[in-house]
Design an enzyme around this catalytic site. Structure first.
Site, PDB file in Angstrom:
ATOM      1  N   LYS A  11       0.819  -1.218   0.000  1.00 23.40           N
ATOM      2  CA  LYS A  11       0.000   0.000   0.000  1.00 23.40           C
ATOM      3  C   LYS A  11       0.859   1.278   0.000  1.00 23.40           C
ATOM      4  O   LYS A  11       2.061   1.228   0.283  1.00 23.40           O
ATOM      5  CB  LYS A  11      -0.934  -0.035   1.220  1.00 23.40           C
ATOM      6  CG  LYS A  11      -1.968  -1.177   1.168  1.00 23.40           C
ATOM      7  CD  LYS A  11      -2.933  -1.108   2.356  1.00 23.40           C
ATOM      8  CE  LYS A  11      -3.967  -2.221   2.306  1.00 23.40           C
ATOM      9  NZ  LYS A  11      -4.959  -2.100   3.425  1.00 23.40           N
ATOM     10  N   TYR A  51     -12.523  -2.251  -3.303  1.00 21.64           N
ATOM     11  CA  TYR A  51     -13.032  -2.353  -1.933  1.00 21.64           C
ATOM     12  C   TYR A  51     -14.554  -2.174  -1.877  1.00 21.64           C
ATOM     13  O   TYR A  51     -15.086  -1.765  -0.839  1.00 21.64           O
ATOM     14  CB  TYR A  51     -12.331  -1.335  -1.040  1.00 21.64           C
ATOM     15  CG  TYR A  51     -10.961  -1.777  -0.538  1.00 21.64           C
ATOM     16  CD1 TYR A  51     -10.815  -2.917   0.247  1.00 21.64           C
ATOM     17  CD2 TYR A  51      -9.820  -1.039  -0.815  1.00 21.64           C
ATOM     18  CE1 TYR A  51      -9.574  -3.319   0.731  1.00 21.64           C
ATOM     19  CE2 TYR A  51      -8.564  -1.436  -0.335  1.00 21.64           C
ATOM     20  CZ  TYR A  51      -8.467  -2.569   0.441  1.00 21.64           C
ATOM     21  OH  TYR A  51      -7.232  -2.958   0.931  1.00 21.64           O
ATOM     22  N   ASN A 114      -1.972   0.354   6.846  1.00 19.66           N
ATOM     23  CA  ASN A 114      -1.498  -0.936   7.350  1.00 19.66           C
ATOM     24  C   ASN A 114      -0.681  -1.735   6.332  1.00 19.66           C
ATOM     25  O   ASN A 114      -0.610  -2.955   6.385  1.00 19.66           O
ATOM     26  CB  ASN A 114      -2.659  -1.736   7.953  1.00 19.66           C
ATOM     27  CG  ASN A 114      -3.731  -2.070   6.935  1.00 19.66           C
ATOM     28  OD1 ASN A 114      -3.641  -1.672   5.799  1.00 19.66           O
ATOM     29  ND2 ASN A 114      -4.741  -2.810   7.368  1.00 19.66           N
ATOM     30  N   HIS A 117      -2.252  -5.461   1.605  1.00 18.68           N
ATOM     31  CA  HIS A 117      -3.541  -6.144   1.432  1.00 18.68           C
ATOM     32  C   HIS A 117      -3.273  -7.568   0.990  1.00 18.68           C
ATOM     33  O   HIS A 117      -2.337  -7.817   0.232  1.00 18.68           O
ATOM     34  CB  HIS A 117      -4.387  -5.461   0.350  1.00 18.68           C
ATOM     35  CG  HIS A 117      -5.457  -6.371  -0.187  1.00 18.68           C
ATOM     36  ND1 HIS A 117      -6.665  -6.539   0.437  1.00 18.68           N
ATOM     37  CD2 HIS A 117      -5.468  -7.220  -1.248  1.00 18.68           C
ATOM     38  CE1 HIS A 117      -7.375  -7.449  -0.228  1.00 18.68           C
ATOM     39  NE2 HIS A 117      -6.667  -7.868  -1.260  1.00 18.68           N
ATOM     40  N   GLU A 128      -9.637 -10.503  -7.735  1.00 16.68           N
ATOM     41  CA  GLU A 128      -8.692  -9.402  -7.522  1.00 16.68           C
ATOM     42  C   GLU A 128      -7.502  -9.502  -8.476  1.00 16.68           C
ATOM     43  O   GLU A 128      -7.058  -8.488  -9.027  1.00 16.68           O
ATOM     44  CB  GLU A 128      -8.228  -9.404  -6.060  1.00 16.68           C
ATOM     45  CG  GLU A 128      -9.339  -9.003  -5.090  1.00 16.68           C
ATOM     46  CD  GLU A 128      -8.976  -9.154  -3.620  1.00 16.68           C
ATOM     47  OE1 GLU A 128      -9.856  -8.860  -2.778  1.00 16.68           O
ATOM     48  OE2 GLU A 128      -7.840  -9.555  -3.294  1.00 16.68           O
TER      49      GLU A 128
HETATM   50  P1  ATP Z   1      -7.220  -5.809   3.384  1.00 16.14           P
HETATM   51  O1  ATP Z   1      -8.573  -6.093   2.753  1.00 16.14           O
HETATM   52  O2  ATP Z   1      -6.677  -4.452   3.005  1.00 16.14           O
HETATM   53  O3  ATP Z   1      -6.266  -6.925   3.157  1.00 16.14           O
HETATM   54  P2  ATP Z   1      -8.163  -6.753   5.918  1.00 16.14           P
HETATM   55  O4  ATP Z   1      -8.791  -7.850   5.120  1.00 16.14           O
HETATM   56  O5  ATP Z   1      -7.243  -7.129   7.028  1.00 16.14           O
HETATM   57  O6  ATP Z   1      -7.397  -5.752   4.974  1.00 16.14           O
HETATM   58  P3  ATP Z   1     -10.735  -5.441   5.915  1.00 16.14           P
HETATM   59  O7  ATP Z   1     -11.741  -5.646   6.986  1.00 16.14           O
HETATM   60  O8  ATP Z   1     -10.950  -6.115   4.590  1.00 16.14           O
HETATM   61  O9  ATP Z   1      -9.294  -5.826   6.525  1.00 16.14           O
HETATM   62  O10 ATP Z   1     -10.588  -3.871   5.700  1.00 16.14           O
HETATM   63  C1  ATP Z   1     -10.000  -3.357   4.512  1.00 16.14           C
HETATM   64  C2  ATP Z   1      -9.089  -2.212   4.863  1.00 16.14           C
HETATM   65  O11 ATP Z   1      -9.882  -1.138   5.351  1.00 16.14           O
HETATM   66  C3  ATP Z   1      -8.084  -2.484   5.976  1.00 16.14           C
HETATM   67  O12 ATP Z   1      -6.885  -3.059   5.515  1.00 16.14           O
HETATM   68  C4  ATP Z   1      -7.844  -1.112   6.529  1.00 16.14           C
HETATM   69  O13 ATP Z   1      -6.849  -0.408   5.780  1.00 16.14           O
HETATM   70  C5  ATP Z   1      -9.170  -0.436   6.337  1.00 16.14           C
HETATM   71  N1  ATP Z   1      -9.928  -0.465   7.597  1.00 16.14           N
HETATM   72  C6  ATP Z   1     -10.552  -1.537   8.144  1.00 16.14           C
HETATM   73  N2  ATP Z   1     -11.124  -1.216   9.308  1.00 16.14           N
HETATM   74  C7  ATP Z   1     -10.852   0.102   9.522  1.00 16.14           C
HETATM   75  C8  ATP Z   1     -11.177   1.044  10.542  1.00 16.14           C
HETATM   76  N3  ATP Z   1     -11.895   0.696  11.600  1.00 16.14           N
HETATM   77  N4  ATP Z   1     -10.713   2.313  10.399  1.00 16.14           N
HETATM   78  C9  ATP Z   1      -9.994   2.686   9.326  1.00 16.14           C
HETATM   79  N5  ATP Z   1      -9.661   1.852   8.310  1.00 16.14           N
HETATM   80  C10 ATP Z   1     -10.083   0.584   8.413  1.00 16.14           C
HETATM   81 MG    MG Z   2      -9.996  -7.519   3.409  1.00 19.15          MG
END
Ligand code: ATP
Ligand code: MG
Length: 140
Positions: A11, A51, A114, A117, A128
């Site tokens: 990212k 997303y 973070n 992904h 994807e």
């Molecule tokens: P990713 O899909 O990016 O691999 P993930 O599967 O661990 O991450 P998801 O629940 O799919 O988590 O959320 C997608 C992304 O949205 C997260 O990686 C994070 O960057 C963002 N995100 C999730 N929860 C929050 C939150 N509470 N506040 C801000 N950003 C969030």
């Molecule tokens: Mg995810």
């Protein structure tokens, strides 16, 4: 065990801090092969499509903003149980809750910045990968 492919994004917070090589080293050390890779700037439309499942979430606007704020490196990773293996290597979404030695524990700044992904299931991995790579860009 099955050989799978998963989709990964390094990212903008990570590319900004010159962490592409460090993250790739962790990926390869975990036994995952980088079978496709390119650096792109996601458009707003691409990020919203990617997303889309989170469209109703309160953090959606921030998520799209963050993902389009700088270059990303998109990747296809291949290996045994690659989807679960990469999720393990990434660590929890919130880096404060991520296990020691995971990419997010080592490198991530916050829940929204973070660093990586990874696909969460076989169907999403296929979808994807197809959003960013054509077949001849993936070389196993
Ligand atoms: P990713 O899909 O990016 O691999 P993930 O599967 O661990 O991450 P998801 O629940 O799919 O988590 O959320 C997608 C992304 O949205 C997260 O990686 C994070 O960057 C963002 N995100 C999730 N929860 C929050 C939150 N509470 N506040 C801000 N950003 C969030
Ligand atoms: Mg995810």
């Amino acid at each position: 065990m099955a050989i799978e492919r998963t989709f990964s994004i390094i990212k903008p917070d990570a590319t900004a801090r010159q962490l592409t090589g460090a993250i790739n080293a962790m990926i390869e050390k975990a036994g995952l092969r980088i079978v496709a890779q390119k650096r792109v700037r996601m458009t707003r439309e691409q990020a919203e499509t990617f997303y889309a499942v989170h469209r109703q979430r309160p953090f959606f606007a921030e998520l799209v903003e963050t993902m389009t704020s700088g270059p990303v490196v998109v990747q296809a990773l291949e290996g045994e149980n690659a989807i679960a293996a990469y999720r393990d290597l990434m660590g929890a979404t919130d880096p404060a809750k991520a296990a020691p030695g995971t990419i997010r524990k080592v490198h991530a700044k916050s829940i929204s910045e973070n660093s990586v992904h990874g696909s969460d299931a076989a169907e999403t991995a296929v979808k994807e990968i197809a959003q960013f790579f054509s077949g001849n860009e993936i070389v196993g």
